[in-house]
Design an enzyme around this catalytic site. Sequence first.
Site, PDB file in Angstrom:
ATOM      1  N   ASN A  10       0.889  -1.177   0.000  1.00  0.00           N
ATOM      2  CA  ASN A  10       0.000   0.000   0.000  1.00  0.00           C
ATOM      3  C   ASN A  10       0.922   1.221   0.000  1.00  0.00           C
ATOM      4  O   ASN A  10       1.467   1.600   1.042  1.00  0.00           O
ATOM      5  CB  ASN A  10      -0.881  -0.053   1.252  1.00  0.00           C
ATOM      6  N   LYS A  17       3.225   0.735   3.209  1.00  0.00           N
ATOM      7  CA  LYS A  17       2.809  -0.264   4.203  1.00  0.00           C
ATOM      8  C   LYS A  17       2.837  -1.612   3.511  1.00  0.00           C
ATOM      9  O   LYS A  17       2.481  -1.702   2.340  1.00  0.00           O
ATOM     10  CB  LYS A  17       1.373   0.006   4.676  1.00  0.00           C
ATOM     11  N   ARG A  94      -2.512  -2.049  -3.539  1.00  0.00           N
ATOM     12  CA  ARG A  94      -3.719  -1.257  -3.364  1.00  0.00           C
ATOM     13  C   ARG A  94      -3.639  -0.066  -4.317  1.00  0.00           C
ATOM     14  O   ARG A  94      -2.655   0.677  -4.299  1.00  0.00           O
ATOM     15  CB  ARG A  94      -3.822  -0.757  -1.927  1.00  0.00           C
ATOM     16  N   HIS A 183     -12.950   2.896  -0.227  1.00  0.00           N
ATOM     17  CA  HIS A 183     -12.971   1.866   0.827  1.00  0.00           C
ATOM     18  C   HIS A 183     -13.621   0.570   0.314  1.00  0.00           C
ATOM     19  O   HIS A 183     -14.115  -0.241   1.102  1.00  0.00           O
ATOM     20  CB  HIS A 183     -13.794   2.305   2.057  1.00  0.00           C
ATOM     21  N   HIS A 211     -18.249   1.795   7.511  1.00  0.00           N
ATOM     22  CA  HIS A 211     -16.793   1.788   7.711  1.00  0.00           C
ATOM     23  C   HIS A 211     -16.443   3.119   8.382  1.00  0.00           C
ATOM     24  O   HIS A 211     -16.423   4.173   7.740  1.00  0.00           O
ATOM     25  CB  HIS A 211     -16.090   1.641   6.354  1.00  0.00           C
ATOM     26  N   LEU A 212     -16.244   3.074   9.690  1.00  0.00           N
ATOM     27  CA  LEU A 212     -16.027   4.302  10.457  1.00  0.00           C
ATOM     28  C   LEU A 212     -14.604   4.309  11.003  1.00  0.00           C
ATOM     29  O   LEU A 212     -14.325   3.762  12.072  1.00  0.00           O
ATOM     30  CB  LEU A 212     -17.035   4.387  11.620  1.00  0.00           C
ATOM     31  N   GLY A 215     -11.089   8.065   7.989  1.00  0.00           N
ATOM     32  CA  GLY A 215     -12.015   8.266   6.867  1.00  0.00           C
ATOM     33  C   GLY A 215     -13.245   7.422   7.159  1.00  0.00           C
ATOM     34  O   GLY A 215     -13.140   6.416   7.848  1.00  0.00           O
ATOM     35  N   ARG A 244     -12.493  15.366   7.621  1.00  0.00           N
ATOM     36  CA  ARG A 244     -13.257  15.751   6.423  1.00  0.00           C
ATOM     37  C   ARG A 244     -14.707  16.067   6.795  1.00  0.00           C
ATOM     38  O   ARG A 244     -15.301  15.371   7.616  1.00  0.00           O
ATOM     39  CB  ARG A 244     -13.257  14.611   5.404  1.00  0.00           C
ATOM     40  N   MET A 286     -11.917   9.496  18.425  1.00  0.00           N
ATOM     41  CA  MET A 286     -13.182   9.268  19.138  1.00  0.00           C
ATOM     42  C   MET A 286     -12.948   8.972  20.625  1.00  0.00           C
ATOM     43  O   MET A 286     -13.782   9.318  21.465  1.00  0.00           O
ATOM     44  CB  MET A 286     -13.923   8.113  18.458  1.00  0.00           C
ATOM     45  N   ARG A 287     -11.811   8.363  20.954  1.00  0.00           N
ATOM     46  CA  ARG A 287     -11.524   8.094  22.382  1.00  0.00           C
ATOM     47  C   ARG A 287     -11.435   9.394  23.165  1.00  0.00           C
ATOM     48  O   ARG A 287     -11.998   9.541  24.248  1.00  0.00           O
ATOM     49  CB  ARG A 287     -10.181   7.352  22.530  1.00  0.00           C
ATOM     50  N   GLY A 333     -11.700   1.592  12.770  1.00  0.00           N
ATOM     51  CA  GLY A 333     -11.289   2.012  14.122  1.00  0.00           C
ATOM     52  C   GLY A 333     -12.427   2.402  15.038  1.00  0.00           C
ATOM     53  O   GLY A 333     -12.543   1.892  16.165  1.00  0.00           O
ATOM     54  N   ASN A 337     -14.502  -0.275  17.693  1.00  0.00           N
ATOM     55  CA  ASN A 337     -14.120  -0.045  19.092  1.00  0.00           C
ATOM     56  C   ASN A 337     -15.044   0.844  19.900  1.00  0.00           C
ATOM     57  O   ASN A 337     -15.049   0.761  21.122  1.00  0.00           O
ATOM     58  CB  ASN A 337     -12.723   0.580  19.133  1.00  0.00           C
ATOM     59  N   GLU A 387      -8.331  -5.161   5.163  1.00  0.00           N
ATOM     60  CA  GLU A 387      -8.143  -4.830   3.755  1.00  0.00           C
ATOM     61  C   GLU A 387      -6.950  -5.560   3.154  1.00  0.00           C
ATOM     62  O   GLU A 387      -6.986  -5.955   1.994  1.00  0.00           O
ATOM     63  CB  GLU A 387      -7.984  -3.302   3.605  1.00  0.00           C
TER      64      GLU A 387
HETATM   65  P1  AMP Z   1      -8.845   3.725  11.228  1.00  0.00           P
HETATM   66  O1  AMP Z   1      -8.787   4.843  10.231  1.00  0.00           O
HETATM   67  O2  AMP Z   1      -9.789   2.623  10.840  1.00  0.00           O
HETATM   68  O3  AMP Z   1      -7.503   3.222  11.654  1.00  0.00           O
HETATM   69  O4  AMP Z   1      -9.507   4.368  12.553  1.00  0.00           O
HETATM   70  C1  AMP Z   1      -8.813   5.315  13.339  1.00  0.00           C
HETATM   71  C2  AMP Z   1      -9.774   5.939  14.321  1.00  0.00           C
HETATM   72  O5  AMP Z   1     -10.423   4.950  15.116  1.00  0.00           O
HETATM   73  C3  AMP Z   1      -9.092   6.852  15.356  1.00  0.00           C
HETATM   74  O6  AMP Z   1      -8.932   8.157  14.877  1.00  0.00           O
HETATM   75  C4  AMP Z   1     -10.092   6.817  16.508  1.00  0.00           C
HETATM   76  O7  AMP Z   1     -11.045   7.862  16.339  1.00  0.00           O
HETATM   77  C5  AMP Z   1     -10.805   5.505  16.359  1.00  0.00           C
HETATM   78  N1  AMP Z   1     -10.471   4.546  17.413  1.00  0.00           N
HETATM   79  C6  AMP Z   1      -9.442   3.681  17.475  1.00  0.00           C
HETATM   80  N2  AMP Z   1      -9.479   2.960  18.616  1.00  0.00           N
HETATM   81  C7  AMP Z   1     -10.574   3.365  19.290  1.00  0.00           C
HETATM   82  C8  AMP Z   1     -11.167   3.010  20.542  1.00  0.00           C
HETATM   83  N3  AMP Z   1     -10.639   2.075  21.328  1.00  0.00           N
HETATM   84  N4  AMP Z   1     -12.295   3.657  20.912  1.00  0.00           N
HETATM   85  C9  AMP Z   1     -12.837   4.612  20.130  1.00  0.00           C
HETATM   86  N5  AMP Z   1     -12.326   4.993  18.946  1.00  0.00           N
HETATM   87  C10 AMP Z   1     -11.215   4.375  18.525  1.00  0.00           C
END
Ligand code: AMP
Length: 408
Positions: A10, A17, A94, A183, A211-212, A215, A244, A286-287, A333, A337, A387
């Site tokens: 990627n 990656k 990718r 995605h 897919h949250l 992005g 975004r 989000m954490r 992410g 989670n 992915e």
């Molecule tokens: P990704 O782009 O799929 O790697 O997702 C990254 C995003 O997932 C981070 O910016 C966080 O907002 C969210 N994230 C990752 N771990 C957690 C968690 N344990 N609880 C809540 N949000 C999380």
Amino acid sequence: MTATRILVLNSGSSSVKYQLLDMRDNSRLAMGLVERIGEETSRLKHTPLGTGAEPREQNRPIADHDEALKAVAAELSHDGLGLDSPELAAIGHRVVHGGQTFTQPTVIDDAVLAEVERLIPVAPLHNPANLTGIRTAMALRPDLPQVAVFDTAFHTTMPESAARYAIDVKTADEHRIRRYGFHGTSHAYVSRKTAELLGRAPEDVNVIVLHLGNGASASAVRGGVCVDTSMGLTPLEGLVMGTRSGDVDPAVIFHLMRVGKMSADEIDVLLNKKSGLTGLCGDNDMREIRRRIDEGDQEARLAFDIYIHRLKKYIGSYYAVLGRVDAIAFTAGVGENAAPVREAAVAGLEELGLAVDGELNAARSDEPRVISPEYARVAVAVVPTDEELEIARQTYALVAKQAAERND
Ligand code: AMP
């Protein structure tokens, strides 16, 4: 064909990656990342898997993708997994934008390279970096099949009614303006896995995939086929994301130009990098947002509420697009989670057959799982995305099919 290993690459503009997988059992043999390519502070982190060996790091200037890939090849050789191994079946790349041309994974040749290059105007950030990675890998192993797996491919099944914007057709066609979606590899993997989780064939299941991640995108998948998705010409449309904006009235842009005296480039940066959760509350994780909400922070609360409101609107509209929904799958992410996001996204939608069970939703696991109560008509699921595995799977399936046709 006896070779069973696939290297997945990627390539970003300043990063690569990678993962090496063995397709006999889908196991990961090694993974890693080269970042800040072209800077003084480049870093390679290589993690051998399954051997108990420790991860290794190189911190030294890495000038370009060629040097990066050679460094990766040397690390893999160190583990006895070199790119010259006869067990390596192919390299899967990718590629972000395949336009309307590429609906399937494709073995890369000069014509494919030329077409990916032709698509640069609609993917100016991604396709050039993907091409650099491909060309570098082809120079390193010219004899090996190299396969492009496109982020847009899964969405090429969208009907014209979903793929077209309601703008002048001639102008749209001249500039290839339509909704491509992104995605796709994740949406393909997660929708299939969700059917598997329910013990049903993908052809029989209608799924809304959310897919949250940093992005974010939603898709409506009918019987394994994508019929709508929230990202459009670029990955800017749709849900509220980390940085975004997602959907805005397009007139916001003219307004910022005419009244705010901003340039197109400045607005591009504003909407792609300084908006979304970051723009609303200063944090995109989000954490952190949940932590601030727990402390009573109103700005974080509002950012969360806007994020959820948009998500709910997409769930509702894809429900209407599909007519019948068997499952909603949360992934990436945030989706995997953040239990409070999942709970809030379906809250109040009992009339649509949607609910989550508090205990199942709160339980942590890396496995696909259903989090709705027994009585709910629609299964709500958490399905971790993968992915790299999906790229490897599609790459291997293609080269194995071609080898079988040649009777290798
Ligand atoms: P990704 O782009 O799929 O790697 O997702 C990254 C995003 O997932 C981070 O910016 C966080 O907002 C969210 N994230 C990752 N771990 C957690 C968690 N344990 N609880 C809540 N949000 C999380």
